[in-house]
Design a protein around this motif. Structure first.
Motif, PDB file in Angstrom:
ATOM      1  N   VAL A 125      38.266  38.912  26.639  1.00  0.00           N
ATOM      2  CA  VAL A 125      39.200  38.644  27.683  1.00  0.00           C
ATOM      3  C   VAL A 125      40.071  40.059  27.950  1.00  0.00           C
ATOM      4  N   TRP A 126      40.194  40.898  26.990  1.00  0.00           N
ATOM      5  CA  TRP A 126      40.970  42.112  27.107  1.00  0.00           C
ATOM      6  C   TRP A 126      40.232  43.010  28.246  1.00  0.00           C
ATOM      7  N   MET A 127      38.892  43.351  27.944  1.00  0.00           N
ATOM      8  CA  MET A 127      38.247  44.135  28.920  1.00  0.00           C
ATOM      9  C   MET A 127      37.885  43.782  30.265  1.00  0.00           C
ATOM     10  N   GLN A 128      37.835  42.245  30.301  1.00  0.00           N
ATOM     11  CA  GLN A 128      37.734  41.848  31.515  1.00  0.00           C
ATOM     12  C   GLN A 128      38.935  41.920  32.628  1.00  0.00           C
ATOM     13  N   LEU A 129      40.054  41.748  31.850  1.00  0.00           N
ATOM     14  CA  LEU A 129      41.182  41.802  32.579  1.00  0.00           C
ATOM     15  C   LEU A 129      41.532  43.580  33.170  1.00  0.00           C
ATOM     16  N   GLU A 130      41.075  44.246  32.079  1.00  0.00           N
ATOM     17  CA  GLU A 130      41.202  45.825  32.350  1.00  0.00           C
ATOM     18  C   GLU A 130      40.320  46.209  33.760  1.00  0.00           C
ATOM     19  N   ALA A 131      39.244  45.504  33.366  1.00  0.00           N
ATOM     20  CA  ALA A 131      38.346  45.913  34.555  1.00  0.00           C
ATOM     21  C   ALA A 131      38.633  45.374  35.934  1.00  0.00           C
ATOM     22  N   ALA A 132      39.157  44.329  35.908  1.00  0.00           N
ATOM     23  CA  ALA A 132      39.676  43.489  37.251  1.00  0.00           C
ATOM     24  C   ALA A 132      40.795  44.357  37.665  1.00  0.00           C
ATOM     25  N   ASN A 133      41.728  44.728  36.711  1.00  0.00           N
ATOM     26  CA  ASN A 133      42.921  45.696  37.178  1.00  0.00           C
ATOM     27  C   ASN A 133      42.679  46.778  37.752  1.00  0.00           C
ATOM     28  N   LEU A 134      41.485  47.370  37.137  1.00  0.00           N
ATOM     29  CA  LEU A 134      41.316  48.745  37.992  1.00  0.00           C
ATOM     30  C   LEU A 134      40.740  48.430  39.459  1.00  0.00           C
ATOM     31  N   PRO A 145      37.001  45.676  51.259  1.00  0.00           N
ATOM     32  CA  PRO A 145      35.959  45.282  50.041  1.00  0.00           C
ATOM     33  C   PRO A 145      36.628  44.968  48.639  1.00  0.00           C
ATOM     34  N   SER A 146      37.408  46.318  48.406  1.00  0.00           N
ATOM     35  CA  SER A 146      38.223  46.763  46.864  1.00  0.00           C
ATOM     36  C   SER A 146      39.190  45.259  47.098  1.00  0.00           C
ATOM     37  N   ALA A 147      39.842  45.094  48.041  1.00  0.00           N
ATOM     38  CA  ALA A 147      40.998  43.782  48.035  1.00  0.00           C
ATOM     39  C   ALA A 147      40.218  42.422  47.564  1.00  0.00           C
ATOM     40  N   ASN A 148      39.115  42.234  48.264  1.00  0.00           N
ATOM     41  CA  ASN A 148      38.449  40.913  47.918  1.00  0.00           C
ATOM     42  C   ASN A 148      37.986  41.084  46.578  1.00  0.00           C
ATOM     43  N   ALA A 149      37.191  42.211  46.207  1.00  0.00           N
ATOM     44  CA  ALA A 149      36.530  42.052  45.008  1.00  0.00           C
ATOM     45  C   ALA A 149      37.568  42.060  43.910  1.00  0.00           C
ATOM     46  N   GLY A 150      38.758  42.717  44.148  1.00  0.00           N
ATOM     47  CA  GLY A 150      39.845  42.659  42.912  1.00  0.00           C
ATOM     48  C   GLY A 150      40.375  41.346  43.010  1.00  0.00           C
ATOM     49  N   LYS A 151      40.674  40.623  43.787  1.00  0.00           N
ATOM     50  CA  LYS A 151      40.959  39.571  43.947  1.00  0.00           C
ATOM     51  C   LYS A 151      40.213  38.220  43.163  1.00  0.00           C
ATOM     52  N   TYR A 152      39.053  38.532  43.534  1.00  0.00           N
ATOM     53  CA  TYR A 152      37.806  37.606  42.644  1.00  0.00           C
ATOM     54  C   TYR A 152      37.864  37.866  41.429  1.00  0.00           C
ATOM     55  N   LEU A 153      37.528  39.153  40.883  1.00  0.00           N
ATOM     56  CA  LEU A 153      37.423  39.646  39.494  1.00  0.00           C
ATOM     57  C   LEU A 153      38.663  39.127  38.838  1.00  0.00           C
ATOM     58  N   ALA A 154      39.943  39.463  39.147  1.00  0.00           N
ATOM     59  CA  ALA A 154      40.978  39.188  38.670  1.00  0.00           C
ATOM     60  C   ALA A 154      41.341  37.671  38.372  1.00  0.00           C
ATOM     61  N   ALA A 155      41.125  37.010  39.358  1.00  0.00           N
ATOM     62  CA  ALA A 155      41.107  35.307  39.330  1.00  0.00           C
ATOM     63  C   ALA A 155      40.375  34.599  38.068  1.00  0.00           C
ATOM     64  N   GLU A 156      39.011  35.373  38.089  1.00  0.00           N
ATOM     65  CA  GLU A 156      38.064  34.810  37.092  1.00  0.00           C
ATOM     66  C   GLU A 156      38.477  35.084  35.583  1.00  0.00           C
ATOM     67  N   ALA A 157      38.874  36.640  35.654  1.00  0.00           N
ATOM     68  CA  ALA A 157      39.328  37.218  34.327  1.00  0.00           C
ATOM     69  C   ALA A 157      40.498  36.391  33.822  1.00  0.00           C
ATOM     70  N   GLY A 158      41.725  36.108  34.750  1.00  0.00           N
ATOM     71  CA  GLY A 158      42.930  35.621  34.464  1.00  0.00           C
ATOM     72  C   GLY A 158      42.756  34.082  33.900  1.00  0.00           C
ATOM     73  N   ILE A 209      45.118  28.718  40.702  1.00  0.00           N
ATOM     74  CA  ILE A 209      45.714  29.108  42.031  1.00  0.00           C
ATOM     75  C   ILE A 209      44.936  30.274  42.623  1.00  0.00           C
ATOM     76  N   PRO A 210      44.948  31.428  41.935  1.00  0.00           N
ATOM     77  CA  PRO A 210      44.428  32.363  42.304  1.00  0.00           C
ATOM     78  C   PRO A 210      42.954  32.267  42.635  1.00  0.00           C
ATOM     79  N   ARG A 211      42.442  31.287  41.813  1.00  0.00           N
ATOM     80  CA  ARG A 211      40.810  31.072  42.118  1.00  0.00           C
ATOM     81  C   ARG A 211      40.509  30.300  43.653  1.00  0.00           C
ATOM     82  N   ILE A 212      41.586  29.632  43.989  1.00  0.00           N
ATOM     83  CA  ILE A 212      41.543  28.891  45.147  1.00  0.00           C
ATOM     84  C   ILE A 212      42.007  29.490  46.273  1.00  0.00           C
TER      85      ILE A 212
END
Length: 388
Positions: free
Chosen positions: A292-301, A318-331, A362-365
């Motif tokens: 979980v820690w690794m996933q959150l840190e990667a999404a945050n970057l 691209p970064s904004a969309n990818a960041g939102k996707y990765l952060a929602a899944e990691a969160g 919420i962020p996933r939807i």
């Protein structure tokens, strides 16, 4: 390439943390139970000048960038306030971006200071029940009359409309059949939420009870021409300027939410003793938390990359969309892992992680589905044919 926060950014996070410390988990649990809007929290942030963090200084804002705004929203969510605390002020950060960019000096002077000072609350009235994410197909219409417009239509999933004084409204001023492209003929307004002409009906939902979501029924709402932002028919173009900042902020909030869940899970794992040893000594507990820690840190970057690109005036979609996707899944995964770490206690409200899990959907939807993000990346980044 520097991934460390500057001294000013660290000071910003510390200052937000001090505000959030006045509102412990028990406060947010109470708001989750009674559904009352966190007016005190909103007022404290306004009093300290944070509601205008990304607004121009000449109108009372702090004039900071999207990076600082993302750090602020992340800090709020990570404090345990989650999406309830973040959503209470989210609209201030990105919602009036079209006013900042496309509004007149008179409009900015009239609208921004009351929002920054906390005297006004606003809602974002775009989504419709029959259009969903296909914004160009919305049917709310604004008909020309002397001095302005009269609006009829419906909106759905409109946050904070129960407490809002103003609304940012997208409506069709030219029928779809009369435009050459669906994106044309939509106009953007910022106007009073006149409850004699707008019925606000709350939607009962799974989480974030204290920040309401609503269906709006608009019947004969009069809007002065002076409340239209920019040119008639170009509202869709103006709305687009706020989409990437919204994705960045949602991503930052999702990372913060995940960190709040991880903190509580790690604390419990270190304190809970079973068979004579803390459960956190067992690899079956350690490894999921480490993941979980690794996933959150990667999404945050990725989220922060998008924020710095936006602030530098570089393409950031691209970064904004990818960041939102990765952060929602990691969160979301962080919240699920926290529940399982606590076991039966994770299911109990008094331990708070079940509240965070409910909010993690919420962020996933919203504001865009993960499937559409993948379609966007496939088409715009990978060059594959459009699939929809």
């Amino acid at each position: 390439m520097d991934f460390e926060l500057s001294a000013d950014q660290s000071a910003l996070c510390d200052a937000i943390g001090r505000v959030c410390a006045r509102y412990p988990d028990e406060y947010w649990l109470a708001r989750d139970r009674d559904g009352a809007f966190p007016h005190e929290f909103h007022a404290d942030l306004a009093r300290d000048g944070w509601l205008g963090i990304a607004m121009p200084q000449e109108y009372g804002g702090a004039g900071m960038g999207m990076t600082e705004a993302a750090l602020m929203m992340q800090s709020i969510a990570a404090s345990g306030a989650g999406f309830t605390g973040a959503s209470a002020v989210h609209m201030n950060i990105f919602g009036l971006n079209p006013v900042v960019v496309f509004g007149t000096d008179e409009q900015r002077g009239r609208w921004l200071p009351p929002l920054i000072e906390g005297r006004h609350k606003a809602c974002f009235a775009v989504t419709e029940p029959d259009a969903g994410l296909d914004t160009t197909r919305l049917s709310t219409r604004a008909e020309r009359v002397e001095g302005g417009y009269v609006v009829h239509g419906r909106k759905i999933w409109i946050s904070t409309a129960q407490v809002a004084d103003k609304m940012l409204l997208l409506a069709r001023t030219t029928p779809l059949a009369d435009v050459s492209k669906p994106t044309q003929g939509l106009s953007l307004f910022y106007t009073d939420l006149d409850r004699s002409r707008v019925e606000v009906r709350e939607i009962e939902k799974m989480g974030r009870k204290a920040v309401d979501s609503n269906m709006l029924f608009i019947d004969g709402l009069r809007i002065a021409e002076s409340d239209r932002i920019g040119e008639e028919g170009k509202g869709f173009e103006y709305i687009l300027h706020g989409l990437n900042p919204e994705r960045i902020l949602i991503g930052a909030e999702a990372v913060g939410l995940g960190r709040a869940a991880l903190d509580r899970a790690v604390r419990y794992a270190g304190e809970r003793v079973v068979f004579g040893r803390p459960i956190g000594q067992n690899q079956g507990i350690q490894h999921p938390l480490a993941q979980v820690w690794m996933q959150l840190e990667a999404a945050n970057l990725m989220v922060m990359r998008a924020a710095t690109q936006y602030d530098a005036g570089l393409p950031c979609a691209p970064s904004a969309n990818a960041g939102k996707y990765l952060a929602a899944e990691a969160g979301h995964n962080a919240c699920q892992t926290a529940i399982l770490t606590l076991g039966g206690m994770g299911y109990a409200k008094e331990y708070h992680v079940e509240r965070l899990l409910r909010e993690s959907y919420i962020p996933r939807i919203a504001p865009v589905s993960p499937q559409l993000i993948m379609c966007f990346i496939a088409e715009k980044v990978l060059g594959l044919p459009r699939s929809y």
